[in-house]
Write an enzyme that holds these catalytic residues in place. Sequence first.
Site, short mmCIF file in Angstrom:
data_model
loop_
_atom_site.label_atom_id
_atom_site.label_comp_id
_atom_site.label_asym_id
_atom_site.label_seq_id
_atom_site.Cartn_x
_atom_site.Cartn_y
_atom_site.Cartn_z
N SER A 173 57.64 22.45 9.65
CA SER A 173 58.25 23.74 9.32
C SER A 173 57.68 24.29 8.01
CB SER A 173 59.77 23.60 9.19
OG SER A 173 60.34 23.22 10.42
N ILE A 221 57.52 18.68 5.12
CA ILE A 221 57.60 17.25 5.46
C ILE A 221 56.55 16.93 6.51
CG2 ILE A 221 59.10 15.43 6.34
CD1 ILE A 221 61.47 17.30 5.61
N GLU A 233 68.36 14.37 4.54
CA GLU A 233 68.07 15.37 5.58
C GLU A 233 69.15 15.40 6.65
OE1 GLU A 233 64.64 16.56 8.86
OE2 GLU A 233 64.28 14.91 7.48
#
Length: 386
Positions: A167, A132, A251
Amino acid sequence: MTIEVMRFPSFREPEALRNFRREIRTFLDDQRALGLWAPKPSGWATFDPGFSKTLASQGWIGMTWPKAYGGHERSPIERHILTEELLAAGAPVRAHWVADRQSGPLLLRFGTDSQKERFLPRIAKGELYFCIGMSEPNSGSDLASIRTRATQVPGGWRINGSKIWTSNAHRVHMMILFARTGDAGKSRHEGVSQFLIDMQSPGLTIRPIRNMSGEHDFNEVFFDEVFVSDEDVVGQIGNGWKQVTSELVYERSGPDRWMSSIGLLNDLLEQASPNHNSVAQEEIGRLVAHLWTLHHMSLSVADLVRQGSMPTTQAALIKDLGTTFEQEIPEIARRLIPQSLRDDPASVGAFEQALAFVTLNAPVYSIRGGTREILRGMIAKSLGMR
C-alpha cells in the site's frame, strides 16, 4: 505443549482521558469548519500530507516516543484514544499511518541510535512516510515462504525479488523490507531479516495494482540488485521473524482493523432511523454491540502494551473479529436500505457513495495484516488446539 492464557483485562477511562477525547473532537471540528479537510467515502484511508503535518504540529504523531526522538512521551492509551477519534471522524490520516503505527515503534525497539536519530524526528513532524514490504506473489500470508533475498556484499547487501499488495509504495519515502538472508531451518522462521529501503533506490521499480473501484493504492515492488548499506539493517541479521511478529501486534490490534467501515455504519444509522422496524433494530443493535466489544478488547491490548506485554494472540483475535465485523456492515446496509431508496441521490447520495466504496474494498479487509485462515491457525496453536 505450551498453552497460552488469553486475557483481556478491563480498562476504564479516567476523566483525564475523556477530556482528551473532547479535545480531539474540538480540534477536528475546528479543522473542518476552516475547510482544511472533509470526510470522504474512503474515510481514514485518504492520503493527505497537509493534514498529517497539521496533526504533527499538535504533537499527535509519535506521541508515545521519547522526546529525544521528536516524541511527546504520552501513553499508548492516549494514542489509542486519538486513533479511535480520528477514524470515527473519517480524518485523512493514511500518509503518516504506517510510520506512526508500526515502523517507528519497530525502530524504537530494534533500531540503532543512528537510525532512531535519522528517521523518528522526521516521522514525528509528519514529513516522512513508510510502507511495509512483507507479502509476496504466490506466498499469501505465509511470510515464512518469502523468496526475496538479501545477499551480503562488501559494505552492505544486494536485494533481489519482489513484494506485492504494498500500500502507498508510490507515495511514501521509505519501506521496511522483510527478506531472506539465510537458510529457513526446520521452523522456516530462521534466516530472515529486515532492512530500511529508500523508495528512490536504483534498481527499485514500482508498478500499480488498481482495485475494483479503479483506485491506485496497492503496488508491486521489484528489487533488481538494490544495494542497502549495513547501516540500514534493522535489528540483527536472522532475527527478522521475531521482529516482524512484534510489529504485527501494532498492525492487527488497533482500531483501524475494526473501524474501516465506521463511516458507512454512521450513515446507516441516519438512513435507517426514519424507517426503524424490529429487524433494523436487531441488526443495527448487534453491529453496535460488536463495535463496543471490539473497542474494549482493543483498548485492553493497548493497556497490555503499555505494561510491556506483547499480546500477539489477542491482537490476532481482534483482527479476525474486526474483519468479520467490517465486512458485515455493507451486507447489512444493503438489506436494510432498499435499492429503490438508494436510487434517489437527493435522499441518500452520501450513503450510496459510502456503501459503494466499502463494498468494493471490504474483500481486502480479510487479507491485509494476515488472512483469516492464518490468524485462526495462530490462535488455535496458542490455545493448544493444533
